[in-house]
Design a protein around this motif. Structure first.
Motif, PDB file in Angstrom:
ATOM      1  N   MET C 237       0.825  -1.208   0.000  1.00  0.00           N
ATOM      2  CA  MET C 237       0.000   0.000   0.000  1.00  0.00           C
ATOM      3  C   MET C 237       0.866   1.268   0.000  1.00  0.00           C
ATOM      4  SD  MET C 237      -2.857  -1.414  -0.092  1.00  0.00           S
ATOM      5  CE  MET C 237      -4.034  -0.079   0.147  1.00  0.00           C
ATOM      6  N   SER C 238       2.200   1.093  -0.109  1.00  0.00           N
ATOM      7  CA  SER C 238       3.088   2.236   0.067  1.00  0.00           C
ATOM      8  C   SER C 238       3.082   3.180  -1.130  1.00  0.00           C
ATOM      9  CB  SER C 238       4.514   1.737   0.289  1.00  0.00           C
ATOM     10  OG  SER C 238       5.390   2.827   0.276  1.00  0.00           O
ATOM     11  N   ALA C 239       3.278   4.449  -0.822  1.00  0.00           N
ATOM     12  CA  ALA C 239       3.427   5.452  -1.874  1.00  0.00           C
ATOM     13  C   ALA C 239       4.881   5.500  -2.341  1.00  0.00           C
ATOM     14  CB  ALA C 239       2.995   6.809  -1.349  1.00  0.00           C
ATOM     15  N   LEU C 240       5.783   4.891  -1.544  1.00  0.00           N
ATOM     16  CA  LEU C 240       7.199   4.913  -1.891  1.00  0.00           C
ATOM     17  C   LEU C 240       7.472   3.990  -3.068  1.00  0.00           C
ATOM     18  CD1 LEU C 240       8.903   4.773   1.619  1.00  0.00           C
ATOM     19  CD2 LEU C 240       8.527   6.774   0.188  1.00  0.00           C
ATOM     20  N   GLU C 241       8.548   4.324  -3.781  1.00  0.00           N
ATOM     21  CA  GLU C 241       8.937   3.476  -4.899  1.00  0.00           C
ATOM     22  C   GLU C 241       9.770   2.303  -4.383  1.00  0.00           C
ATOM     23  OE1 GLU C 241       9.757   4.680  -8.553  1.00  0.00           O
ATOM     24  OE2 GLU C 241       8.177   6.199  -8.499  1.00  0.00           O
TER      25      GLU C 241
END
Lengths: 157, 431, 295
Positions: C237-241
């Protein structure tokens, strides 16, 4: 080659001659005739030789005797005060927490070590406290009940 | 008496236990007491070609060495007296006693053992009882590897006609079950203290569970009348059947007789676990003839018990197992063959239940398998077949005071299992 | 029996002098819980016993971003230390689960390492946390990573004359977890034990992962391949790449790789087959707990 070993045993000073490889169990049982710590395995497994060194429970069979020089060693022989049974002793007796009796001294010491640090243990903490003490007769339930009774204050003077 | 009935009674030895005033045998120290260590066989099977203890005898701190030559009476003991105290020649298991040393302490005794010259011609051992029964297998015993009962090579239980029962059955259910070797592991290891007392009697502090049985054997070993042996027992730190066999008293007694000094012989936990009597391993083969309604109408059981290098109580254990292995059921046709086999392992002997609980374990697994085969609940099969008052067991004894159904009902209740009404309605008083 | 000499020095320099003097003849004694049974059963016939319990090596301190634990610190003290619980959770848990109370009061962290059992409970958390041991001798001092300390069962890089002085555990931001499977709850050696360390950037991207397995190889084992597949992964669910998702499948992949790196044996405690099966489950559970992933 023998060494002089001096320590306090149940409040009294003792001096004895020992070999470097003599364990505290050898010293207590064979040299000093203090036989409450039992020789069950000489391997640290059974817990029947548990004693207190400076208040901490240890296996007498795993402790090189000379390492207790100058320290305080307590055994079941020192539990009674002024001829009166220790609360744990009364509770063990009245809860049938000893069958053949061979594990009993180690169990009593493990229980004392626990209650000295934690006078109101939970059942789980009691089980943990005696987890290193085997009883082949299977009196664990009664041992736990006896310790619970003492912790609940049922054996105060 | 009335004041005790229905009342909890405190243990008469309870205060002794909690104060550690209870004196176990290893707690006894006599002035001038010497310590024994025993040289045991390092191989599983072999013949002693040469044994020279002279260097050990000459060692400072050693008070005496004994071997098979120092047994004044019969060098054999056991319920079936076939095991030597010290083996004079044949080695039948690893750990068998060869010689004993008494010294000022155990360290010295251990060192003396290393000075004993022992030359063994090693032979091929056999450990698997089924291999031991094959033709041409290494002989554990000169007379053969299968114990001879008075009924031949099998203990036979014959009741009804099993072949007829199988022919009438709806389903045949077979199963093979095994149980492993167990050690008793009492908290108190085996130990003995022996000395010559002030009236010249041989006194022995023992951990025996069976004083008079052992005293009888000791008189034969020592070649002494009973009144010359003071056999002092009573305090045992757990036995579980292990102390039904002698492990130390014979060695300590022989040493005290030879050197006339107090001696202590105790086993370490490792020695006890490796070398003393065990609950022997079993293999059970069951074949049941079953009706679709759950009735077991024929049961054939073949059992193989591994009794190790000596009989110990093995044949007696097979007797008891054979009588009860078909289970507490009213089965009209039963055939049991019990076989007791020698292998190169420590002797099997008594341990809680003498082979009965091993049989029960197998019988319970088989009965569960029967239930599975006919698509019934195991409770149903147990209830239908359970002994009722007056039923005949496979050895033709009449069942009296039957209570299995009531016990099972109570067990179900305690386990929180709701039994169906028709089972709850059953009783041991009738079918 | 030959006389055995006993020394109980009270200064480290004195101890090191004795160890230099007696060399291979010297046996170092601390809590004795592993050593003394071997003496009792004549498996070990020591010539010189040097007791190191009086050297003041019983301490737990925080210094220079590290947790410093003296070699003679008893396991019980480590289990009870709030500092260890806070800074090195896996080590505290391993100490808590080892043996039983009367063994923990005697047995020491240095002894647990020097005994070099492949199942040593304290070794795996120390490897996962990137700890080092400080070894001292009359000649000087050297620092060795715990993962490089063991050479085989009962064998370490310790030279005659050398002594473990202390253990240094870097204090890091991530989370460490220790899991142990024994034959029973207490008073048991590990059938398999696992320690992991996972650091998640912003709680979402794995920037550091370390996995260690006990009782699964001749030495406590660091599993670098397993670590490799976790590096840089992000929570689903992360917004990080991130290269890959750090999810159930990834964690199971890492667990599989860890087991593939191991070489367990059959012994009286368990079969190799069982150790592999159970070990895989433990690695996955430990990683999931450390990374905050549901599996």
């Amino acid at each position: 080659m023998k060494y002089v070993l001096s320590f306090n045993l149940n409040g009294l000073p003792v001096d004895t001659l020992v070999k470097a490889t003599d364990t505290l169990l050898d010293v207590l049982r064979e040299k000093l005739n203090v036989v409450s710590p039992k020789r069950g395995c000489d391997n640290g497994d059974c817990g029947a030789c548990t004693v207190l060194v400076n208040g901490e429970p240890v296996r007498a069979c795993l402790t090189i005797g000379l390492t207790v020089a100058g320290k305080n060693v307590q055994t079941v022989e020192g539990l009674q005060q002024d001829g009166k049974l220790h609360p744990l002793q009364r509770a063990f007796h009245e809860h049938y927490a000893a069958q053949c009796g061979f594990c009993t001294p180690g169990m009593l010491i493990a229980a004392k070590a626990l209650l000295d640090k934690n006078p109101k243990p939970t059942r789980e903490q009691i089980v943990e406290g005696i987890s290193g003490n085997l009883c082949r007769c299977g009196t664990y339930v009664e041992v736990v009940e006896a310790i619970q009774a003492v912790a609940a204050g049922k054996y105060k003077e | 008496m009335a004041e005790y009935v229905g009342q909890p009674v405190l243990r008469y030895d309870g205060i002794g236990h909690v104060t550690a005033r209870t004196r176990y045998v290893d707690d006894i120290q006599l002035p001038g007491m010497l310590y024994i260590k025993v040289l045991t066989s390092p191989v599983h099977k072999g013949i002693i070609r040469h044994l020279d203890t002279s260097a050990a005898e000459r060692m400072p701190g050693v008070a005496g060495v004994i071997t098979a030559k120092d047994v004044p009476g019969k060098n054999a003991y056991g319920l079936i007296p076939d095991q030597p105290v010290f083996t004079p020649e044949h080695i039948r298991y690893k750990g068998e006693r060869i010689a004993a040393v008494a010294a000022v302490d155990e360290d010295t005794a251990m060192e003396a053992l290393e000075k004993i010259k022992l030359d063994i011609e090693e032979q091929e051992p056999v450990f698997d009882p089924f291999k031991a029964m094959e033709p041409g297998a290494p002989l554990v015993r000169p007379e053969g590897n299968v114990w001879e009962f008075n009924s031949g090579k099998t203990r036979k239980i014959r009741f009804g006609d099993v072949e007829k029962g199988f022919a009438e059955a709806d389903v045949i259910v077979e199963g093979t079950y095994t149980t492993a070797t167990n050690d008793h592991a009492p908290m108190e290891p085996q130990v003995s203290v022996a000395y010559i007392d002030e009236t010249d009697r041989l006194a022995i502090y023992t951990v025996s569970q069976d004083l008079y049985f052992h005293l009888g054997m000791l008189t034969a070993i020592f070649n002494l009348p009973m009144n010359k042996i003071r056999y002092i027992g009573g305090t045992v730190g757990g036995g579980f059947g292990s102390k039904n066999d002698i492990h130390c008293d014979h060695v300590a007694g022989l040493m005290a007789l030879k050197i006339r000094k107090p001696v202590k012989y105790r086993l370490t936990r490792r020695e006890e676990t490796a070398y003393t009597t065990k609950r022997g391993p079993w293999t059970f083969y069951f074949k049941d003839g079953v009706k679709k309604d759950g009735r077991i109408i024929a049961r054939y059981v073949k059992t193989v018990h591994d009794t190790g290098g000596y009989a110990g109580m093995g044949p007696y254990v097979v007797d008891k197992n054979s009588i009860l292995v078909a289970g507490p059921y009213a089965i009209p046709n039963v055939w049991v063959d019990g076989i007791c086999v020698f292998t190169n392992k420590p002797p099997a002997s008594s341990m809680r239940g003498f082979g009965i609980i091993n049989g029960t374990a197998a019988d319970q697994l088989q009965t569960a398998r029967v239930a599975e085969a006919i698509g019934k609940d195991p409770w149903e099969v147990h209830f239908i077949n359970a002994w009722r008052e007056g039923d005949l067991g496979a050895t033709q004894f009449k069942v009296e005071a039957a209570g299995l159904i009531e016990a099972m009902k109570r067990a179900a209740e305690l386990a929180g299992i709701e039994l169906p009404a028709h089972l709850k309605a059953m009783s041991s008083r009738g079918r | 029996m030959k006389d055995v000499l006993y020394f109980a020095p009270t200064e480290l320099t004195e101890a090191l002098k004795l160890l230099a003097q007696y060399g291979e003849k010297a046996t170092i004694l601390a809590g004795g819980t592993d050593l003394v049974p071997r003496i009792n059963y004549y498996e070990l016939k020591p010539e010189v016993l040097v007791y190191i319990g009086n050297l003041g090596l019983d301490y737990i301190e925080q210094s220079d971003g590290k947790l410093i634990i003296g070699a003679a610190t008893p396991t019980a003290k480590i289990a009870a230390s709030p500092l260890v619980a806070e800074k090195a959770a896996a080590l505290a848990e391993a100490a808590r689960l080892s043996a039983s109370p009367a063994i923990r009061t005697a047995g020491t962290i240095g002894g647990n390492l020097a005994n070099a059992s492949p199942a040593a409970d304290l070794a795996t958390p120390l490897i996962a946390l990137g700890a080092t041991v400080v070894l001292v001798s009359a000649k000087g001092e050297r620092e060795v990573a715990v993962e490089e300390f063991f050479k085989g069962p009962g064998e370490t890089v310790l030279q005659p004359g050398e002594l473990i002085k202390e253990v240094r555990v870097p204090i890091k931001k991530g989370k460490s977890v220790f899991l142990k499977l024994g034959r029973r709850k207490a008073m048991t050696l590990s059938v398999v034990n696992v320690a992991v360390y996972v650091e998640m950037e912003k709680g979402q991207r794995c920037v550091d992962a370390r996995v260690a397995l006990g009782a699964m190889a001749p030495v406590p084992l660091r599993c670098k391949k397993a670590e490799g597949v976790l590096q840089g992964c992000v929570l689903p669910m992360s917004a990080l790449e991130g290269a890959e998702f750090l999810d159930k499948a990834r964690i199971e992949k890492a667990a599989e790789l860890a087991i593939a790196e191991s070489s367990p044996i059959d012994d009286q405690r368990a079969t190799a087959w069982y150790r592999r099966k159970a070990g895989k489950v433990l690695v996955a559970r430990a990683l999931a707990a450390a990374a905050g992933v549901a599996i």
